[in-house]
Design a protein around this motif. Sequence first.
Motif, PDB file in Angstrom:
ATOM      1  N   PHE A  63       1.009  -0.870   0.025  1.00 11.53           N
ATOM      2  CA  PHE A  63       0.075  -0.019   0.040  1.00 11.53           C
ATOM      3  C   PHE A  63       0.963   1.029  -0.039  1.00 11.53           C
ATOM      4  N   GLN A  67      -6.041   4.110   4.283  1.00 10.99           N
ATOM      5  CA  GLN A  67      -7.559   3.993   4.007  1.00 10.99           C
ATOM      6  C   GLN A  67      -7.824   3.530   5.259  1.00 10.99           C
ATOM      7  N   ARG A  70      -8.919  -0.338   6.816  1.00 12.92           N
ATOM      8  CA  ARG A  70      -8.327  -1.221   5.807  1.00 12.92           C
ATOM      9  C   ARG A  70      -7.983  -2.551   6.454  1.00 12.92           C
ATOM     10  N   TYR A  74     -10.058  -5.985   5.300  1.00 12.87           N
ATOM     11  CA  TYR A  74      -9.422  -7.103   4.937  1.00 12.87           C
ATOM     12  C   TYR A  74      -9.571  -8.518   5.885  1.00 12.87           C
ATOM     13  N   ASP A 181     -10.747  -4.067  -2.533  1.00  8.27           N
ATOM     14  CA  ASP A 181     -10.653  -2.779  -1.766  1.00  8.27           C
ATOM     15  C   ASP A 181     -12.154  -2.322  -1.022  1.00  8.27           C
ATOM     16  N   ARG A 194     -16.058   2.371   1.968  1.00  2.00           N
ATOM     17  CA  ARG A 194     -14.614   2.733   1.925  1.00  2.00           C
ATOM     18  C   ARG A 194     -14.283   3.294   0.480  1.00  2.00           C
TER      19      ARG A 194
END
Length: 571
Positions: A63, A67, A70, A74, A181, A194
Amino acid sequence: MNYPLISEYIEAIKAAEDNFEELTNLRPVLGEDGQPVMTSGNFAVVFKMQDTETGKFYALKCFTKEQEGRAEAYHQIADALKDVNSPYLVSLRFLEKELFVDTDQTSETEFPVLLMDWVEGKTLDKYLRENLDDKYALEMLAYRFSQLAQWLIPQPFAHGDLKPDNILVREDGTLVLVDYDGMYVSAMKGQKARELGSPDFRHPLRTENDFDEHIDEFAFTSILISLKAISLQPSLLKEYGAADRFLLSEKDYRDIRNSRILAKLSYTFDEDLNRISNNFKSYWYKMVIGFKASFFLISKPTPLVNIQASISFDEWNNKIKKDRGFAYYSNNDKKLLRFYDSIGGEYMGEDWEDYISDYKIGNGTETICNKAFKGCHNLRFLIIPSSVKYIGEKAFCDCYFRFIELPDTIEYISKNAFSSCTYLRTIIIPPRSFRKFSEMLPNNIYQLKELNSYWVKSKLKSFLRQKKDDGISYWDCIMALLSTISNILNLFGNLKYHFNTMGNRARIRIEDENVFSAINEYNINDVDSLDEVVDAFYYLLLDINGIDVFNRTSYLYMNYEINRYNYKKRD
């Protein structure tokens, strides 16, 4: 949190064995320039890696921008997908503090990575543009995309950022989703999105509060409309598309009633496209479209041969008439559209009719279209060039061939290509392609015969050259050979031969008393031309099933019979 630069990630990946915490078996795949294979986007850079123990390839996402949420997202996505077994998705693992990077951007030295299966393929956009000349590939792409929608829409999760760059086409044509994402899973219920995705593929009224299992439906509909329309008319992409999208854009969504492309699609005769685009226009203003999965179902394309061997209105309207009007080809000469073995008209007040008994399809022809030779009763033998790949539906239906020879370049033969061929006894097949053809051809053929025509003709040429050196003309030698082989086959009981010569031209006419109206003619324009004589005699031998006799008969016996024939002729 700040993240390393791409250049800093590259240096860290080059020394992967020293910089990974857990993934110590991974090594970067290097390109021709000696640098790691990678791609980059707005938030990350992805490296192609290989496991040194298993040989398996992975995509490692590093990355470059922060964000919010994140890591938690995930972990939730990985947990939700761990038991989902689907070719449309790839496995993933999120590892925090996994990669050591020497960076000047922050005091941190350990950074998270996302590990995913590597997918070898092309983006949906690239695949589409590379196959604009392949109608079947375009139709299969639209069909497979509709199958993807059928599967994903009922799921309790959604991709969240459907666009051509996030959909890959594998080498076998199957599809797979990448870049998770913006994904939604059940554990995220009540959260804000997001990512909102590209404006050209999302509902114009969508906000970060619209985040549930329905967020893909609008994008699915938009992309499917484009794929289906382009499969019907590829020129639409150039007329209405752009580098980063297909046919529809944010502008169309905001003023759908004045959309030029949707107005144009309203005049299509395709049932699937009409249904999808009409529903799209009816529901476009709803925030949650709520389409059922069945809405996305479109018809599976017909097999390749049916598409290749069909005749479109444009092809027929722009056809080229050849060979005195017996044959019609497409204007690019790649398709034989129709063949008529008799043509007629009026001359000086009286009707006339012309016939043709033998024909050679033009070199460069790739397709013998549906019903191309249907009902050709006068045509007795046909030469098919090695350029031919496809034989269509009922291409030779109700023809009076007794044999036909196929080149080994043919890729597909319709199951009923030879239906109602009452007199067809033998199909000649090159030995190296025998197994392929035996599986493709129908079961009602009397015999499938392996034959190397090049070898037979070479043997015949060698024999004729030898007799020419002995003072016997090609024509006399052929007549003697025919007499010899016919005697061995005992064919004279039901076959009548007529030999005619006029200058350098010759004709052999054979009438079969056992087959009504079966009269075959073999014409030689130049009896001194070895190739012409050999071609005519080769097809004559096929017609009377004399090839095996010629191949088995010794030179000594043939020489004796030919010498005896010519001795009788002198008397």
